[in-house]
Design a protein around this motif. Structure first.
Motif, PDB file in Angstrom:
ATOM      1  N   ILE A  88      86.801  33.528 -62.248  1.00 51.91           N
ATOM      2  CA  ILE A  88      85.355  33.327 -62.344  1.00 51.91           C
ATOM      3  C   ILE A  88      85.040  31.884 -62.715  1.00 51.91           C
ATOM      4  O   ILE A  88      84.024  31.328 -62.278  1.00 51.91           O
ATOM      5  N   LEU A 109      77.111  37.922 -60.680  1.00 51.74           N
ATOM      6  CA  LEU A 109      77.257  38.058 -62.121  1.00 51.74           C
ATOM      7  C   LEU A 109      78.055  39.308 -62.473  1.00 51.74           C
ATOM      8  O   LEU A 109      78.930  39.285 -63.353  1.00 51.74           O
ATOM      9  N   TRP A 139      81.684  38.759 -61.737  1.00 53.06           N
ATOM     10  CA  TRP A 139      82.306  37.956 -62.793  1.00 53.06           C
ATOM     11  C   TRP A 139      82.692  38.846 -63.972  1.00 53.06           C
ATOM     12  O   TRP A 139      83.810  38.766 -64.469  1.00 53.06           O
ATOM     13  N   GLN A 140      81.755  39.664 -64.405  1.00 58.24           N
ATOM     14  CA  GLN A 140      82.019  40.508 -65.571  1.00 58.24           C
ATOM     15  C   GLN A 140      83.141  41.515 -65.289  1.00 58.24           C
ATOM     16  O   GLN A 140      84.012  41.750 -66.133  1.00 58.24           O
ATOM     17  N   ASN A 167      79.375  39.284 -72.177  1.00 59.10           N
ATOM     18  CA  ASN A 167      78.180  38.460 -72.021  1.00 59.10           C
ATOM     19  C   ASN A 167      78.415  36.992 -72.381  1.00 59.10           C
ATOM     20  O   ASN A 167      77.895  36.098 -71.716  1.00 59.10           O
ATOM     21  N   VAL A 224      80.552  35.298 -69.571  1.00 62.69           N
ATOM     22  CA  VAL A 224      79.741  35.159 -68.354  1.00 62.69           C
ATOM     23  C   VAL A 224      78.641  34.124 -68.581  1.00 62.69           C
ATOM     24  O   VAL A 224      78.371  33.294 -67.713  1.00 62.69           O
ATOM     25  N   ASN A 277      80.009  30.783 -68.343  1.00 68.70           N
ATOM     26  CA  ASN A 277      80.358  30.491 -66.956  1.00 68.70           C
ATOM     27  C   ASN A 277      79.121  30.016 -66.183  1.00 68.70           C
ATOM     28  O   ASN A 277      79.227  29.198 -65.265  1.00 68.70           O
TER      29      ASN A 277
END
Length: 376
Positions: A105, A122, A125-126, A211, A214, A217
């Motif tokens: 990510i 998103l 990514w998580q 959270n 991310v 990121n």
């Protein structure tokens, strides 16, 4: 205290505001630091730039995990990054799936920085952070927004302190839609956007877990839109880890204050500027190292001597907290004490190292101005 979330609900989610005048000075300083790094980087060769980028990436990956209390294996992280960059010569342990997910990510944020930020991106990514669907022994909802209430608490069970409570899970999709609409349409300065998007995303806290990683990121993506792959050198997560208490305090104040988030914006952009300054210092060392080897290109060093000199250069002025001794040379190069003594004497005679002291107090330092002990 009410969080920003509840203030937004009461007022129909107006846009956050900040004083551009107060922010302008910090942005200008950060831009200056960034420009200096870009200028210095141009003086290095491709391999040197790639090595610096890889190491910065590895250290920032460790940092963003450490902020959340997770310790990663540095060698495994370096090995995975080397494979991604095509540097197959580096051999290390295989990285666990969740570590590969984190690096993936981080890479996506930089390489595909110009692409829109979407719900799907998103959520992907998580999900990459929790490939087994668990965080330790706890199941984690992945690839989707949370469906339960979210509180940040501390303290023993039954006596917990609630530091922050996010919006109801039923409101998260609509709030994320507004966030993404703003993010993809906004033409604000990338540093201001990074600061604003981070506090906004963390306030919604849309995921069941992950959270923080991310959210940082998203910051990486903002910086990459401005500086491209050079942004890998900016170890912003490392800086935030170094300032973890202040990071949480400033973020908390912004989340519990009014709609003017100027103090948070100024603080955050200052951290980016300091991270650029730190990247510049790393480049200074690399440039000095390159100039040093250029000056000693004809020196007949064997592999052990080259290894020892490189190790000293990597340590910077005063390397090894007092130069290198015969004993340290033996430990570093796995050679005999007589050989170590002879090879250090040769390096001194060649002008590569400079001797300080005598007898058992003999130490050797890189022969560069400012790299010798003060008394020398």
């Amino acid at each position: 205290m009410q969080s920003l979330q509840y203030i937004w609900q009461l007022r129909g989610w107006p846009r956050l505001s900040f004083d551009e005048g107060h922010l302008a000075e910090e942005v200008a300083l950060a831009r200056r630091a960034q420009g200096l790094v870009e200028g210095k980087l141009a003086a290095l060769g491709f391999q040197e730039r790639q090595d610096l980028s890889a190491e910065a990436w590895a250290q920032d990956a460790l940092a963003t995990a450490a902020i959340e209390g997770e310790q990663l294996d540095l060698l495994a992280v370096r090995s995975s990054i080397a494979q991604r960059l095509g540097a197959s010569a580096f051999k290390g342990p295989a990285a666990p799936r969740h570590v590969d997910g984190l690096l993936s990510i981080m890479d996506d944020a930089v390489v595909k920085a110009s692409e829109p930020l979407t719900h799907e991106r998103l959520q992907a990514w998580q999900a990459a952070l929790f490939p087994t669907g668990f965080s330790g022994m706890r199941p984690v909802r992945t690839g989707a927004y949370r469906t339960q209430a979210m509180q940040i608490v501390s303290g023993p069970m039954g006596k917990e302190t609630v530091h922050y409570e996010g919006p109801a899970a039923s409101e998260v999709p609509a709030q994320m839609e507004k966030f993404l609409d703003w993010f993809n349409a906004s033409r604000e300065d990338s540093l201001a956007k990074a600061a604003l998007s981070h506090v906004w995303f963390e306030t919604i806290h849309p995921m069941d877990d992950g959270n923080g990683r991310v959210g940082r990121n998203i910051v990486d993506l903002c910086l990459a839109r401005d500086a491209g792959e050079t942004s890998r050198l900016v170890r912003i997560s490392q800086r935030l880890l170094d300032q973890r208490e202040a990071y949480y305090n400033e973020l908390g104040r912004a989340q519990h204050g009014g709609l003017d988030v100027t103090p948070w914006m100024v603080w955050f952009v200052r951290q980016v500027r300091i991270a650029w300054d730190a990247a510049g210092a790393v480049l200074d060392t690399s440039l000095e190292k390159a100039r040093f080897w250029a000056a000693h290109a004809g020196a007949p060093l064997n592999a052990r001597q080259a290894k020892a000199v490189n190790a000293l250069l990597d340590q910077g002025p005063g390397g090894f907290e007092g130069g290198i001794s015969t004993r340290k040379y033996v430990s570093l190069t796995s050679t005999s004490r007589p050989t170590a003594s002879r090879e250090l004497t040769e390096l001194n005679a060649l002008g590569v190292l400079k001797q300080a002291g005598a007898g058992r107090s003999t130490r050797y330092y890189i022969n560069l101005p400012g790299w010798l002990p003060q008394q020398q």
